[in-house]
Scaffold this motif. Structure first.
Motif, PDB file in Angstrom:
ATOM      1  N   TYR A  21      69.029 -89.541   9.064  1.00  0.00           N
ATOM      2  CA  TYR A  21      68.219 -90.618   9.624  1.00  0.00           C
ATOM      3  C   TYR A  21      66.804 -90.150   9.977  1.00  0.00           C
ATOM      4  O   TYR A  21      65.823 -90.836   9.709  1.00  0.00           O
ATOM      5  CB  TYR A  21      68.885 -91.226  10.864  1.00  0.00           C
ATOM      6  CG  TYR A  21      70.166 -91.952  10.563  1.00  0.00           C
ATOM      7  CD1 TYR A  21      70.187 -93.072   9.741  1.00  0.00           C
ATOM      8  CD2 TYR A  21      71.372 -91.519  11.111  1.00  0.00           C
ATOM      9  CE1 TYR A  21      71.371 -93.733   9.465  1.00  0.00           C
ATOM     10  CE2 TYR A  21      72.556 -92.180  10.845  1.00  0.00           C
ATOM     11  CZ  TYR A  21      72.550 -93.288  10.018  1.00  0.00           C
ATOM     12  OH  TYR A  21      73.721 -93.940   9.757  1.00  0.00           O
TER      13      TYR A  21
ATOM     14  N   HIS B  37      59.266 -92.546   5.617  1.00  0.00           N
ATOM     15  CA  HIS B  37      58.609 -93.856   5.659  1.00  0.00           C
ATOM     16  C   HIS B  37      57.440 -93.865   6.640  1.00  0.00           C
ATOM     17  O   HIS B  37      56.409 -94.494   6.376  1.00  0.00           O
ATOM     18  CB  HIS B  37      59.629 -94.942   6.011  1.00  0.00           C
ATOM     19  CG  HIS B  37      60.630 -95.157   4.929  1.00  0.00           C
ATOM     20  ND1 HIS B  37      60.337 -95.795   3.746  1.00  0.00           N
ATOM     21  CD2 HIS B  37      61.916 -94.786   4.837  1.00  0.00           C
ATOM     22  CE1 HIS B  37      61.405 -95.820   2.975  1.00  0.00           C
ATOM     23  NE2 HIS B  37      62.381 -95.205   3.615  1.00  0.00           N
TER      24      HIS B  37
ATOM     25  N   GLU C 134      64.717 -89.763   6.873  1.00  0.00           N
ATOM     26  CA  GLU C 134      64.371 -91.080   6.316  1.00  0.00           C
ATOM     27  C   GLU C 134      63.262 -91.734   7.131  1.00  0.00           C
ATOM     28  O   GLU C 134      62.306 -92.276   6.575  1.00  0.00           O
ATOM     29  CB  GLU C 134      65.599 -91.986   6.278  1.00  0.00           C
ATOM     30  CG  GLU C 134      65.310 -93.329   5.638  1.00  0.00           C
ATOM     31  CD  GLU C 134      66.533 -94.218   5.530  1.00  0.00           C
ATOM     32  OE1 GLU C 134      66.340 -95.403   5.175  1.00  0.00           O
ATOM     33  OE2 GLU C 134      67.659 -93.771   5.802  1.00  0.00           O
ATOM     34  N   VAL C 135      63.386 -91.680   8.450  1.00  0.00           N
ATOM     35  CA  VAL C 135      62.346 -92.238   9.315  1.00  0.00           C
ATOM     36  C   VAL C 135      61.014 -91.548   9.043  1.00  0.00           C
ATOM     37  O   VAL C 135      59.982 -92.205   8.869  1.00  0.00           O
ATOM     38  CB  VAL C 135      62.732 -92.090  10.808  1.00  0.00           C
ATOM     39  CG1 VAL C 135      61.544 -92.352  11.718  1.00  0.00           C
ATOM     40  CG2 VAL C 135      63.883 -93.006  11.144  1.00  0.00           C
TER      41      VAL C 135
ATOM     42  N   ARG D 241      66.043 -98.131  14.502  1.00  0.00           N
ATOM     43  CA  ARG D 241      67.268 -98.926  14.419  1.00  0.00           C
ATOM     44  C   ARG D 241      67.940 -98.732  13.069  1.00  0.00           C
ATOM     45  O   ARG D 241      67.275 -98.488  12.071  1.00  0.00           O
ATOM     46  CB  ARG D 241      66.963-100.408  14.590  1.00  0.00           C
ATOM     47  CG  ARG D 241      66.366-100.757  15.935  1.00  0.00           C
ATOM     48  CD  ARG D 241      65.905-102.225  15.945  1.00  0.00           C
ATOM     49  NE  ARG D 241      65.346-102.579  17.222  1.00  0.00           N
ATOM     50  CZ  ARG D 241      66.019-103.210  18.170  1.00  0.00           C
ATOM     51  NH1 ARG D 241      67.261-103.562  17.980  1.00  0.00           N
ATOM     52  NH2 ARG D 241      65.448-103.495  19.308  1.00  0.00           N
ATOM     53  N   LEU D 242      69.250 -98.882  13.057  1.00  0.00           N
ATOM     54  CA  LEU D 242      69.986 -98.867  11.802  1.00  0.00           C
ATOM     55  C   LEU D 242      69.623-100.113  10.997  1.00  0.00           C
ATOM     56  O   LEU D 242      69.496-101.205  11.565  1.00  0.00           O
ATOM     57  CB  LEU D 242      71.493 -98.848  12.052  1.00  0.00           C
ATOM     58  CG  LEU D 242      72.078 -97.600  12.686  1.00  0.00           C
ATOM     59  CD1 LEU D 242      73.588 -97.771  12.886  1.00  0.00           C
ATOM     60  CD2 LEU D 242      71.799 -96.374  11.838  1.00  0.00           C
ATOM     61  N   LYS D 243      69.450 -99.963   9.697  1.00  0.00           N
ATOM     62  CA  LYS D 243      69.127-101.105   8.842  1.00  0.00           C
ATOM     63  C   LYS D 243      70.245-102.140   8.841  1.00  0.00           C
ATOM     64  O   LYS D 243      69.990-103.333   8.815  1.00  0.00           O
ATOM     65  CB  LYS D 243      68.910-100.637   7.393  1.00  0.00           C
ATOM     66  CG  LYS D 243      67.672 -99.845   7.162  1.00  0.00           C
ATOM     67  CD  LYS D 243      67.605 -99.452   5.690  1.00  0.00           C
ATOM     68  CE  LYS D 243      66.519 -98.471   5.424  1.00  0.00           C
ATOM     69  NZ  LYS D 243      66.493 -98.041   4.020  1.00  0.00           N
ATOM     70  N   THR D 244      71.475-101.683   8.854  1.00  0.00           N
ATOM     71  CA  THR D 244      72.616-102.581   8.688  1.00  0.00           C
ATOM     72  C   THR D 244      72.964-103.379   9.931  1.00  0.00           C
ATOM     73  O   THR D 244      73.273-104.560   9.841  1.00  0.00           O
ATOM     74  CB  THR D 244      73.861-101.786   8.243  1.00  0.00           C
ATOM     75  OG1 THR D 244      74.070-100.706   9.169  1.00  0.00           O
ATOM     76  CG2 THR D 244      73.685-101.227   6.848  1.00  0.00           C
ATOM     77  N   THR D 245      72.904-102.744  11.110  1.00  0.00           N
ATOM     78  CA  THR D 245      73.372-103.408  12.330  1.00  0.00           C
ATOM     79  C   THR D 245      72.273-103.652  13.366  1.00  0.00           C
ATOM     80  O   THR D 245      72.522-104.315  14.366  1.00  0.00           O
ATOM     81  CB  THR D 245      74.466-102.572  13.010  1.00  0.00           C
ATOM     82  OG1 THR D 245      73.879-101.330  13.439  1.00  0.00           O
ATOM     83  CG2 THR D 245      75.634-102.331  12.079  1.00  0.00           C
ATOM     84  N   GLU D 246      71.085-103.091  13.137  1.00  0.00           N
ATOM     85  CA  GLU D 246      69.988-103.175  14.098  1.00  0.00           C
ATOM     86  C   GLU D 246      70.262-102.405  15.390  1.00  0.00           C
ATOM     87  O   GLU D 246      69.536-102.536  16.367  1.00  0.00           O
ATOM     88  CB  GLU D 246      69.623-104.635  14.434  1.00  0.00           C
ATOM     89  CG  GLU D 246      69.019-105.393  13.274  1.00  0.00           C
ATOM     90  CD  GLU D 246      67.647-104.866  12.885  1.00  0.00           C
ATOM     91  OE1 GLU D 246      66.789-104.667  13.764  1.00  0.00           O
ATOM     92  OE2 GLU D 246      67.428-104.635  11.673  1.00  0.00           O
TER      93      GLU D 246
END
Length: 148
Positions: free
Chosen positions: A82, A89, A85-86, A43-48
């Protein structure tokens, strides 16, 4: 969720129920059990907003290995960092859980995928599987490992 032309890589027909079947049945290795399979949304951090998913099998081929069954970022969100980044982490978390390697199977025709996984540190090859010659209608995969 649309991602990429997978049919071009493996020759299999599109399965519109793949994600649903994965959730209910799992993507299991031979002798595997559903309890060791997980699927997680990305999911996007900002909007889920859901932009992808990642599915994995814990404990294959060894108890301290993790096998990535699939990682998918929706086409609208690809090539924006994205996935990297995924994976950054994800690798940190998996290491904290005690796994020493992650494996992934990639079609040899999936050039973008091969670049992505090698950039993510999957630089060991455990095998090449499938057809032994390159031709129309022939397909093969490579299993890549990220080990620390």
């Amino acid at each position: 969720m649309a991602s990429a032309p997978v049919t071009l890589w493996d020759g299999k027909e599109h399965d519109p129920h793949y994600i649903e079947r994965s959730y209910h049945e799992g993507i299991l290795p031979e002798g595997g059990v559903k309890e060791q399979f997980r699927i997680q949304t990305i999911r996007l951090k900002t909007t889920e907003e859901i932009v992808g998913f990642i599915s994995m099998y814990h404990g294959y081929p060894q108890s301290d290995s993790l096998y990535l069954a699939m990682m998918c970022i929706s086409g609208d969100f690809q090539n924006q960092g994205y996935g990297q980044e995924v994976m950054k982490h994800f690798l940190l978390e998996i290491g904290l859980l005690g796994y020493f390697e992650i494996r992934v199977n990639v079609s040899l025709r999936n050039w973008a995928g091969l670049r992505f996984w090698t950039k993510s540190g999957f630089n060991l090859i455990s095998g090449i599987f499938g057809d032994t010659e390159f031709a129309e209608g022939k397909f093969a995969d490579i299993e890549l490992i990220n080990r620390w």
